[in-house]
Scaffold this active site. Structure first.
Site, PDB file in Angstrom:
ATOM      1  N   ARG A 126     -15.383   4.357  17.836  1.00 29.85           N
ATOM      2  CA  ARG A 126     -14.251   5.090  18.422  1.00 29.85           C
ATOM      3  C   ARG A 126     -13.067   4.189  18.763  1.00 29.85           C
ATOM      4  O   ARG A 126     -12.240   4.521  19.618  1.00 29.85           O
ATOM      5  CB  ARG A 126     -14.668   5.870  19.668  1.00 29.85           C
ATOM      6  N   LYS A 148       0.726   2.259  12.264  1.00 33.89           N
ATOM      7  CA  LYS A 148       0.241   3.288  11.336  1.00 33.89           C
ATOM      8  C   LYS A 148      -0.897   2.699  10.498  1.00 33.89           C
ATOM      9  O   LYS A 148      -0.765   1.619   9.934  1.00 33.89           O
ATOM     10  CB  LYS A 148       1.350   3.712  10.371  1.00 33.89           C
ATOM     11  N   LYS A 232      12.505  -3.780  13.123  1.00 32.35           N
ATOM     12  CA  LYS A 232      11.490  -2.722  13.045  1.00 32.35           C
ATOM     13  C   LYS A 232      10.859  -2.501  14.422  1.00 32.35           C
ATOM     14  O   LYS A 232      10.669  -1.360  14.840  1.00 32.35           O
ATOM     15  CB  LYS A 232      10.413  -3.030  11.998  1.00 32.35           C
ATOM     16  N   GLU A 242       7.385   8.545  15.616  1.00 24.60           N
ATOM     17  CA  GLU A 242       8.291   9.022  14.567  1.00 24.60           C
ATOM     18  C   GLU A 242       8.824  10.432  14.808  1.00 24.60           C
ATOM     19  O   GLU A 242       8.729  11.305  13.956  1.00 24.60           O
ATOM     20  CB  GLU A 242       7.591   8.958  13.191  1.00 24.60           C
ATOM     21  N   ARG A 246      12.906   6.481  14.511  1.00 21.62           N
ATOM     22  CA  ARG A 246      12.059   5.825  13.509  1.00 21.62           C
ATOM     23  C   ARG A 246      12.291   6.427  12.121  1.00 21.62           C
ATOM     24  O   ARG A 246      12.043   5.792  11.109  1.00 21.62           O
ATOM     25  CB  ARG A 246      10.583   5.945  13.920  1.00 21.62           C
TER      26      ARG A 246
HETATM   27  N1  LIG Z   1       1.355   1.047   7.914  1.00 17.91           N
HETATM   28  C1  LIG Z   1       2.618   1.034   7.595  1.00 17.91           C
HETATM   29  O1  LIG Z   1       3.499   1.268   8.435  1.00 17.91           O
HETATM   30  C2  LIG Z   1       3.014   0.691   6.204  1.00 17.91           C
HETATM   31  C3  LIG Z   1       4.341   0.427   5.887  1.00 17.91           C
HETATM   32  C4  LIG Z   1       4.650   0.070   4.593  1.00 17.91           C
HETATM   33  C5  LIG Z   1       3.665  -0.007   3.630  1.00 17.91           C
HETATM   34  N2  LIG Z   1       2.386   0.267   3.955  1.00 17.91           N
HETATM   35  C6  LIG Z   1       1.318   0.189   2.957  1.00 17.91           C
HETATM   36  O2  LIG Z   1       1.245  -1.147   2.469  1.00 17.91           O
HETATM   37  C7  LIG Z   1       0.685  -1.106   1.163  1.00 17.91           C
HETATM   38  C8  LIG Z   1       1.426  -2.048   0.267  1.00 17.91           C
HETATM   39  O3  LIG Z   1       1.354  -3.354   0.786  1.00 17.91           O
HETATM   40  P1  LIG Z   1       1.525  -4.644  -0.143  1.00 17.91           P
HETATM   41  O4  LIG Z   1       2.750  -4.528  -0.943  1.00 17.91           O
HETATM   42  O5  LIG Z   1       1.317  -5.814   0.719  1.00 17.91           O
HETATM   43  O6  LIG Z   1       0.356  -4.448  -1.202  1.00 17.91           O
HETATM   44  P2  LIG Z   1      -1.066  -5.154  -1.349  1.00 17.91           P
HETATM   45  O7  LIG Z   1      -1.769  -5.235  -0.068  1.00 17.91           O
HETATM   46  O8  LIG Z   1      -1.730  -4.457  -2.468  1.00 17.91           O
HETATM   47  O9  LIG Z   1      -0.674  -6.623  -1.810  1.00 17.91           O
HETATM   48  C9  LIG Z   1      -0.098  -6.832  -3.054  1.00 17.91           C
HETATM   49  C10 LIG Z   1      -0.956  -7.780  -3.900  1.00 17.91           C
HETATM   50  O10 LIG Z   1      -0.718  -9.109  -3.475  1.00 17.91           O
HETATM   51  C11 LIG Z   1      -1.940  -9.722  -3.105  1.00 17.91           C
HETATM   52  N3  LIG Z   1      -1.599 -10.636  -2.024  1.00 17.91           N
HETATM   53  C12 LIG Z   1      -1.196 -10.308  -0.776  1.00 17.91           C
HETATM   54  N4  LIG Z   1      -0.875 -11.414  -0.097  1.00 17.91           N
HETATM   55  C13 LIG Z   1      -1.080 -12.462  -0.923  1.00 17.91           C
HETATM   56  C14 LIG Z   1      -0.917 -13.863  -0.810  1.00 17.91           C
HETATM   57  N5  LIG Z   1      -0.402 -14.425   0.300  1.00 17.91           N
HETATM   58  N6  LIG Z   1      -1.257 -14.638  -1.845  1.00 17.91           N
HETATM   59  C15 LIG Z   1      -1.733 -14.073  -2.999  1.00 17.91           C
HETATM   60  N7  LIG Z   1      -1.875 -12.767  -3.190  1.00 17.91           N
HETATM   61  C16 LIG Z   1      -1.556 -11.971  -2.157  1.00 17.91           C
HETATM   62  C17 LIG Z   1      -2.860  -8.599  -2.749  1.00 17.91           C
HETATM   63  O11 LIG Z   1      -4.201  -8.988  -2.889  1.00 17.91           O
HETATM   64  C18 LIG Z   1      -2.446  -7.548  -3.783  1.00 17.91           C
HETATM   65  O12 LIG Z   1      -3.054  -7.832  -5.010  1.00 17.91           O
HETATM   66  C19 LIG Z   1       0.709   0.330   0.715  1.00 17.91           C
HETATM   67  O13 LIG Z   1      -0.589   0.859   0.744  1.00 17.91           O
HETATM   68  C20 LIG Z   1       1.579   1.022   1.747  1.00 17.91           C
HETATM   69  O14 LIG Z   1       1.222   2.373   1.947  1.00 17.91           O
HETATM   70  C21 LIG Z   1       2.038   0.618   5.213  1.00 17.91           C
END
Ligand SMILES: NC(=O)c1ccc[n+]([C@@H]2O[C@H](COP(=O)([O-])OP(=O)(O)OC[C@H]3O[C@@H](n4cnc5c(N)ncnc54)[C@H](O)[C@@H]3O)[C@@H](O)[C@H]2O)c1
Ligand SMILES: [Zn+2]
Length: 367
Positions: A126, A148, A232, A242, A246
Site C-alpha cells: 500500500r 505521476k 517544473k 493538474e 500544470r
Molecule cells: N511521470 C511523468 O510525469 C512523465 C513525464 C514525461 C514522460 N514520462 C514517461 O517517461 C517515459 C520516457 O522516458 P525516457 O525518454 O527516459 O525513455 P526510456 O526510459 O525508455 O529511456 C530511453 C532509452 O535510453 C536508455 N537509457 C536511459 N538512460 C540511459 C543512460 N544514462 N545511459 C544509457 N542508456 C540510457 C533506456 O534504457 C532506454 O533504452 C515515457 O514512458 C513517458 O510516459 C513520464
C-alpha cells in the site's frame, strides 16, 4: 561528454514541495548517503533496466549493501515493457527478495523505469518510499519530478497509475554521457518547452548553448537540468494534481501525442513534442492568441536541436486530427490546447490555461 573540474562543485538543490531534487556531476557515488537521510530502510530495492544497469547498477548496489539489505531488479528496456505485466513481475520479485513494509525503492533509469518503479512503490504494501534517480535527460527534467507514476495498457499510454511523490530525486548529470544522442535531443524538446511556457531568458540561453548542449557539455547540462527542474517544480508545487497551471506544461503535447500515436511510436516522444510545439504555436498565432513570429522562433530552436519541426508527410493529417480527439484532455467534443501568448508566457489564464480550438483550424495548420 567531458566533465570539467568546476562541475564537481556543491550539488544544486531545488525544493519541489515535500522533497528535494539534488543535481550534481558524479552524484551517483553518494546515492546511498542521500537516500539514508530521507528514506532510511531495512531493505533497498533498486529497480533498473537492462540498458542502464550495466553502466551504473553495480556501484549503486554495493553502496546500499553497506547500509542494509540491497537487491537489484531489472526489466527489459523500452516503453513496450511499461506494462501491468512488468509491474506484476517486479512486485513478485520484491516479495521473493523478502522486501516488506520497511523497503525503499530506487528508480535508476529513464522515464520508463521511473514511471514503473514509482507505480510499484505506490502500490507495494500500500505504498513505500521511492527515490527517483533519473538517467535520461527527459527523466531528469520531466518524468522524475511531479509524482505521476503508472503503466501503459493496450488502450493507451499511462492509463493506469497513481500520484506518488518521491522521497527525493537524485540527478547525476554524468550519466548523460552514455545516453544515446537521439535521446539527448529528445530531452531537449522538453527543456525548450519549459522556456516557452515560463522563461524567455532560459529559451534564449538554450538557443545560445545549443552546440555545447548537443556535445553533452556537463556544465551546460547541469545548468539546463537545474533550470528546467526549477521551472517544473514551481508549476507542480502550485498545482500537484493538474487542475490549473500544470496544464501549461501540456504545450506541444496535444498534437505531439497525436503525432506520436499515428507514427506508431516510431518517433521518440521528444521528437513528436517538437513537432507539436511548432504546430500548436502556429495555431496560437492563427487564433490571434500568440504574438506573430512565436512559432518561427520555436521552429528555429527545435531545428537547431536536431529535432523535426513539421509533420512527416507519411503521417496522415486526418489521422493526427482524429487522434487528438482520443486524447485524455479532450472534453465535450472540443479539444483544449495549452497555447503560448509569446515566448515565456502562456495564454488562457482566465480559461484555466486551456483554449478550445476548432478541428477545422487544426486541420489547416496540419497542412
Ligand atoms: N511521470 C511523468 O510525469 C512523465 C513525464 C514525461 C514522460 N514520462 C514517461 O517517461 C517515459 C520516457 O522516458 P525516457 O525518454 O527516459 O525513455 P526510456 O526510459 O525508455 O529511456 C530511453 C532509452 O535510453 C536508455 N537509457 C536511459 N538512460 C540511459 C543512460 N544514462 N545511459 C544509457 N542508456 C540510457 C533506456 O534504457 C532506454 O533504452 C515515457 O514512458 C513517458 O510516459 C513520464
Ligand atoms: Zn513530454
Amino acid at each position: 561528454m567531458t566533465v570539467s573540474a568546476t562541475t564537481r562543485g556543491a550539488p544544486r538543490v531545488v525544493e519541489a514541495g515535500d522533497y528535494r531534487v539534488t543535481i550534481a556531476a558524479g552524484l551517483r557515488h553518494d546515492f546511498a548517503k542521500h537516500v539514508a537521510a530521507v528514506a532510511p530502510a531495512h531493505h533497498y530495492a533498486i529497480l533498473s533496466d537492462e540498458d542502464v544497469a550495466p553502466h551504473y547498477a553495480g556501484d549503486v548496489v554495493t553502496q546500499f549493501a553497506r547500509r542494509g539489505q540491497a537487491s537489484l531488479h531489472l526489466m527489459a528496456a523500452g516503453e513496450v515493457h511499461k506494462t501491468r505485466e512488468t509491474w506484476a513481475r517486479l512486485t513478485d520479485d520484491l516479495l521473493d527478495a523478502g522486501c516488506g513494509r520497511d523497503t525503499t525503492i530506487l528508480a535508476l533509469g529513464g522515464g520508463v523505469v521511473g514511471d514503473l518503479a514509482g507505480f510499484v512503490a505506490a502500490t507495494f504494501m500500500r505504498g513505500v518510499p521511492v527515490v527517483q534517480c533519473p538517467t535520461s535527460l527527459l527523466a531528469m527534467i520531466d518524468a522524475s519530478v511531479g509524482g505521476k507514476t503508472g503503466v501503459d495498457t493496450p488502450a493507451g499510454k499511462n492509463l493506469v497509475g497513481a500520484f506518488h511523490q518521491p522521497a527525493a530525486v537524485l540527478v547525476d548529470v554524468e550519466t548523460l554521457r552514455t545516453l544515446p544522442v537521439a535521446h539527448r535531443r529528445a530531452g531537449l524538446a522538453e527543456a525548450i518547452k519549459h522556456g516557452v511556457v515560463a522563461d524567455a531568458d532560459y529559451f534564449d540561453r538554450i538557443r545560445a548553448a545549443m552546440p555545447e548542449l548537443l556535445e553533452g557539455n556537463a556544465e551546460r547540462m547541469l545548468d539546463l537540468v537545474t533550470r528546467s527542474v526549477e521551472l517544473k517544480a514551481a508549476v507542480v508545487r502550485d498545482d500537484a494534481r493538474e487542475h490549473g497551471r500544470r496544464k501549461t506544461l501540456n504545450f506541444g503535447h496535444t498534437l505531439g501525442h497525436a503525432v506520436e500515436l499515428v507514427s506508431g511510436f516510431s518517433l521518440l516522444h521528444g521528437q513528436a513534442v517538437a513537432i507539436g510545439m511548432v504546430l500548436e504555436a502556429r495555431l496560437a498565432e492563427r487564433l490571434g492568441v500568440a504574438a506573430r513570429g512565436t512559432s518561427d522562433e520555436i521552429e528555429r530552436v527545435v531545428r537547431a536541436a536536431g529535432l523535426p519541426a513539421v509533420r512527416p508527410p507519411m503521417l496522415d493529417a486526418d489521422a493526427i486530427l482524429a487522434a487528438t480527439r482520443h486524447d485524455k484532455k479532450a472534453r465535450g467534443g472540443s479539444v483544449a490546447y495549452a497555447l503560448p501568448a509569446r515566448i515565456g508566457v502562456m495564454a488562457g489564464q482566465d480559461t484555466g490555461w486551456a483554449i478550445d480550438v476548432d478541428d477545422a483550424l487544426v486541420r489547416e495548420v496540419l497542412g
